[in-house]
Design a protein around this motif. Sequence first.
Motif, PDB file in Angstrom:
ATOM      1  N   SER A  15       0.850  -1.198   0.000  1.00  0.00           N
ATOM      2  CA  SER A  15       0.000   0.000   0.000  1.00  0.00           C
ATOM      3  C   SER A  15       0.884   1.246   0.000  1.00  0.00           C
ATOM      4  O   SER A  15       2.068   1.175   0.348  1.00  0.00           O
ATOM      5  N   ILE A  17       3.220   4.284   0.174  1.00  0.00           N
ATOM      6  CA  ILE A  17       4.629   4.546  -0.157  1.00  0.00           C
ATOM      7  C   ILE A  17       5.365   3.237  -0.487  1.00  0.00           C
ATOM      8  O   ILE A  17       6.165   3.174  -1.422  1.00  0.00           O
ATOM      9  N   ASP A  36       3.695  -7.773   4.602  1.00  0.00           N
ATOM     10  CA  ASP A  36       2.628  -6.930   5.149  1.00  0.00           C
ATOM     11  C   ASP A  36       1.686  -7.801   5.977  1.00  0.00           C
ATOM     12  O   ASP A  36       1.726  -9.026   5.879  1.00  0.00           O
ATOM     13  N   ASP A  62       4.000  -9.826  10.568  1.00  0.00           N
ATOM     14  CA  ASP A  62       3.840  -8.619  11.384  1.00  0.00           C
ATOM     15  C   ASP A  62       5.233  -8.168  11.815  1.00  0.00           C
ATOM     16  O   ASP A  62       5.990  -8.961  12.392  1.00  0.00           O
ATOM     17  N   VAL A  63       5.580  -6.924  11.540  1.00  0.00           N
ATOM     18  CA  VAL A  63       6.942  -6.461  11.847  1.00  0.00           C
ATOM     19  C   VAL A  63       7.244  -6.483  13.350  1.00  0.00           C
ATOM     20  O   VAL A  63       8.383  -6.354  13.757  1.00  0.00           O
ATOM     21  N   ASN A  89       9.499   0.003   6.078  1.00  0.00           N
ATOM     22  CA  ASN A  89       8.548   1.078   5.788  1.00  0.00           C
ATOM     23  C   ASN A  89       7.187   0.928   6.469  1.00  0.00           C
ATOM     24  O   ASN A  89       6.438   1.900   6.565  1.00  0.00           O
ATOM     25  N   TYR A 154       3.676   8.946  18.264  1.00  0.00           N
ATOM     26  CA  TYR A 154       4.102   8.724  16.869  1.00  0.00           C
ATOM     27  C   TYR A 154       5.384   9.526  16.607  1.00  0.00           C
ATOM     28  O   TYR A 154       6.339   9.021  16.017  1.00  0.00           O
ATOM     29  N   LYS A 158       9.061   7.994  15.533  1.00  0.00           N
ATOM     30  CA  LYS A 158       9.730   8.375  14.291  1.00  0.00           C
ATOM     31  C   LYS A 158      11.071   9.068  14.573  1.00  0.00           C
ATOM     32  O   LYS A 158      12.033   8.902  13.818  1.00  0.00           O
ATOM     33  N   PRO A 183       8.937  11.432   5.308  1.00  0.00           N
ATOM     34  CA  PRO A 183       7.919  12.076   4.487  1.00  0.00           C
ATOM     35  C   PRO A 183       7.134  13.121   5.270  1.00  0.00           C
ATOM     36  O   PRO A 183       6.867  12.954   6.459  1.00  0.00           O
ATOM     37  N   THR A 186       1.729  12.737   2.982  1.00  0.00           N
ATOM     38  CA  THR A 186       1.803  12.099   1.671  1.00  0.00           C
ATOM     39  C   THR A 186       0.461  11.455   1.340  1.00  0.00           C
ATOM     40  O   THR A 186      -0.196  10.899   2.242  1.00  0.00           O
ATOM     41  N   THR A 188      -1.627   8.925   0.806  1.00  0.00           N
ATOM     42  CA  THR A 188      -1.737   7.460   0.926  1.00  0.00           C
ATOM     43  C   THR A 188      -2.973   7.123   1.763  1.00  0.00           C
ATOM     44  O   THR A 188      -3.512   8.004   2.438  1.00  0.00           O
ATOM     45  N   LEU A 190      -3.072   5.751   4.619  1.00  0.00           N
ATOM     46  CA  LEU A 190      -2.803   6.087   6.025  1.00  0.00           C
ATOM     47  C   LEU A 190      -3.128   7.552   6.311  1.00  0.00           C
ATOM     48  O   LEU A 190      -3.821   7.879   7.279  1.00  0.00           O
TER      49      LEU A 190
HETATM   50  N1  LIG Z   1       1.305   9.110   4.454  1.00  0.00           N
HETATM   51  C1  LIG Z   1       1.907  10.034   5.198  1.00  0.00           C
HETATM   52  O1  LIG Z   1       1.471  11.201   5.254  1.00  0.00           O
HETATM   53  C2  LIG Z   1       3.162   9.683   5.958  1.00  0.00           C
HETATM   54  C3  LIG Z   1       3.911  10.730   6.496  1.00  0.00           C
HETATM   55  C4  LIG Z   1       5.070  10.431   7.213  1.00  0.00           C
HETATM   56  C5  LIG Z   1       5.468   9.116   7.359  1.00  0.00           C
HETATM   57  N2  LIG Z   1       4.709   8.108   6.820  1.00  0.00           N
HETATM   58  C6  LIG Z   1       5.179   6.752   7.036  1.00  0.00           C
HETATM   59  O2  LIG Z   1       5.284   6.095   5.788  1.00  0.00           O
HETATM   60  C7  LIG Z   1       5.176   4.674   5.985  1.00  0.00           C
HETATM   61  C8  LIG Z   1       4.207   4.107   4.967  1.00  0.00           C
HETATM   62  O3  LIG Z   1       2.925   4.658   5.226  1.00  0.00           O
HETATM   63  P1  LIG Z   1       1.835   4.936   4.097  1.00  0.00           P
HETATM   64  O4  LIG Z   1       1.443   6.351   4.256  1.00  0.00           O
HETATM   65  O5  LIG Z   1       2.281   4.418   2.798  1.00  0.00           O
HETATM   66  O6  LIG Z   1       0.633   4.106   4.718  1.00  0.00           O
HETATM   67  P2  LIG Z   1      -0.219   2.851   4.200  1.00  0.00           P
HETATM   68  O7  LIG Z   1      -1.215   2.594   5.272  1.00  0.00           O
HETATM   69  O8  LIG Z   1      -0.671   3.068   2.808  1.00  0.00           O
HETATM   70  O9  LIG Z   1       0.888   1.676   4.191  1.00  0.00           O
HETATM   71  C9  LIG Z   1       1.378   1.123   5.377  1.00  0.00           C
HETATM   72  C10 LIG Z   1       1.403  -0.384   5.237  1.00  0.00           C
HETATM   73  O10 LIG Z   1       1.996  -0.932   6.431  1.00  0.00           O
HETATM   74  C11 LIG Z   1       1.277  -2.119   6.754  1.00  0.00           C
HETATM   75  N3  LIG Z   1       1.442  -2.446   8.164  1.00  0.00           N
HETATM   76  C12 LIG Z   1       0.892  -1.806   9.234  1.00  0.00           C
HETATM   77  N4  LIG Z   1       1.250  -2.416  10.367  1.00  0.00           N
HETATM   78  C13 LIG Z   1       2.035  -3.466  10.022  1.00  0.00           C
HETATM   79  C14 LIG Z   1       2.694  -4.478  10.764  1.00  0.00           C
HETATM   80  N5  LIG Z   1       2.588  -4.541  12.102  1.00  0.00           N
HETATM   81  N6  LIG Z   1       3.442  -5.392  10.102  1.00  0.00           N
HETATM   82  C15 LIG Z   1       3.512  -5.360   8.736  1.00  0.00           C
HETATM   83  N7  LIG Z   1       2.897  -4.430   7.986  1.00  0.00           N
HETATM   84  C16 LIG Z   1       2.154  -3.500   8.619  1.00  0.00           C
HETATM   85  C17 LIG Z   1      -0.173  -1.781   6.400  1.00  0.00           C
HETATM   86  O11 LIG Z   1      -0.977  -2.950   6.273  1.00  0.00           O
HETATM   87  C18 LIG Z   1       0.003  -1.008   5.099  1.00  0.00           C
HETATM   88  O12 LIG Z   1      -0.041  -1.865   3.974  1.00  0.00           O
HETATM   89  C19 LIG Z   1       4.749   4.506   7.447  1.00  0.00           C
HETATM   90  O13 LIG Z   1       5.869   4.150   8.223  1.00  0.00           O
HETATM   91  C20 LIG Z   1       4.239   5.878   7.842  1.00  0.00           C
HETATM   92  O14 LIG Z   1       4.352   6.137   9.218  1.00  0.00           O
HETATM   93  C21 LIG Z   1       3.575   8.367   6.111  1.00  0.00           C
END
Ligand SMILES: NC(=O)c1ccc[n+]([C@@H]2O[C@H](COP(=O)([O-])OP(=O)(O)OC[C@H]3O[C@@H](n4cnc5c(N)ncnc54)[C@H](O)[C@@H]3O)[C@@H](O)[C@H]2O)c1
Length: 255
Positions: A15, A17, A36, A62-63, A89, A154, A158, A183, A186, A188, A190
């Motif tokens: 999903s 990023i 994932d 699960d991470v 990620n 959070y 981070k 980031p 972004t 997405t 989330l």
């Molecule tokens: N979107 C934003 O605005 C933003 C900003 C800063 C940082 N981030 C970071 O970017 C990264 C990616 O986020 P995204 O926005 O693409 O979100 P997203 O929800 O689209 O993708 C995150 C993915 O992580 C998976 N995931 C969640 N918990 C998990 C676990 N315990 N084990 C394995 N997989 C797991 C989810 O199922 C999902 O597919 C994250 O670390 C998020 O914190 C996102």
Amino acid sequence: MVINGKTALITGGVSGIGKTTAKMLAAKGANLMLLDVNQQLGDEAVKSFQSAGTRAAFIRADVRDEAEMRRAFEETLARFGRLDILFNNAGISTPQPGFTRIAVEQWKRVLDVDLLGVVLGCYLAFPLMRENGGVIVNTASMAGVYPIPGDPVYAAAKAGVIHLTHSLAYWSGKRIRVNCVCPGQTDTPLARQQFRDEKAAGRIAPPVRKLISPEAIAEVVLQFIEDDSLAGQVVEVRPSGAFTVEARRAPKKRE
Ligand SMILES: NC(=O)c1ccc[n+]([C@@H]2O[C@H](COP(=O)([O-])OP(=O)(O)OC[C@H]3O[C@@H](n4cnc5c(N)ncnc54)[C@H](O)[C@@H]3O)[C@@H](O)[C@H]2O)c1
């Protein structure tokens, strides 16, 4: 590193990023192991990558879980014979309405996924990359660079990822390069869920001028992988561009 023919393990790879980065790595000829917790999105992603000619597999893990993560690394080696790139990620945001009004278990989960999941990924990848070298990219957030009053846990998780990256870089050297992308907001699933949660909780989020595209984040990740001179780099991505976050220096003594 030349990406063609290399193997990348991407957590949260189905999903947002993670998936966008996977697509860009596939376009350059990488083999993909997508990790994932979301089985359905994983199956769909693998199907579409394979039908486009990419060697790709999905593992549900699960991470936070050491045994599942070990199995994922073993499976990567069994399928593709090597691990060259790890993109740590996967991440979640803290449920609203906020720090003291959510259960302890909820913020512990954020620390477990967003910080300890990244630590575990690095811990398991290092021994596997020692011989051939490799690149690890961690995803932090702008929330780890600046104080975020609305989401302190959070932000702490981070900030931990950023400090982990700077600290690991000191002893991993050039053979295993560890870098980190931070980031801003972004576009997405989330981020969109976070906006909905904040609205439902009656919080007025600061206006977002412009969401960043996941492609802009993935471009920084690819740069970390391809440019052999980049190690211990933490890069913040804003709508206006990419900026380096320097490691903190020892403070001066107070007068
Ligand atoms: N979107 C934003 O605005 C933003 C900003 C800063 C940082 N981030 C970071 O970017 C990264 C990616 O986020 P995204 O926005 O693409 O979100 P997203 O929800 O689209 O993708 C995150 C993915 O992580 C998976 N995931 C969640 N918990 C998990 C676990 N315990 N084990 C394995 N997989 C797991 C989810 O199922 C999902 O597919 C994250 O670390 C998020 O914190 C996102």
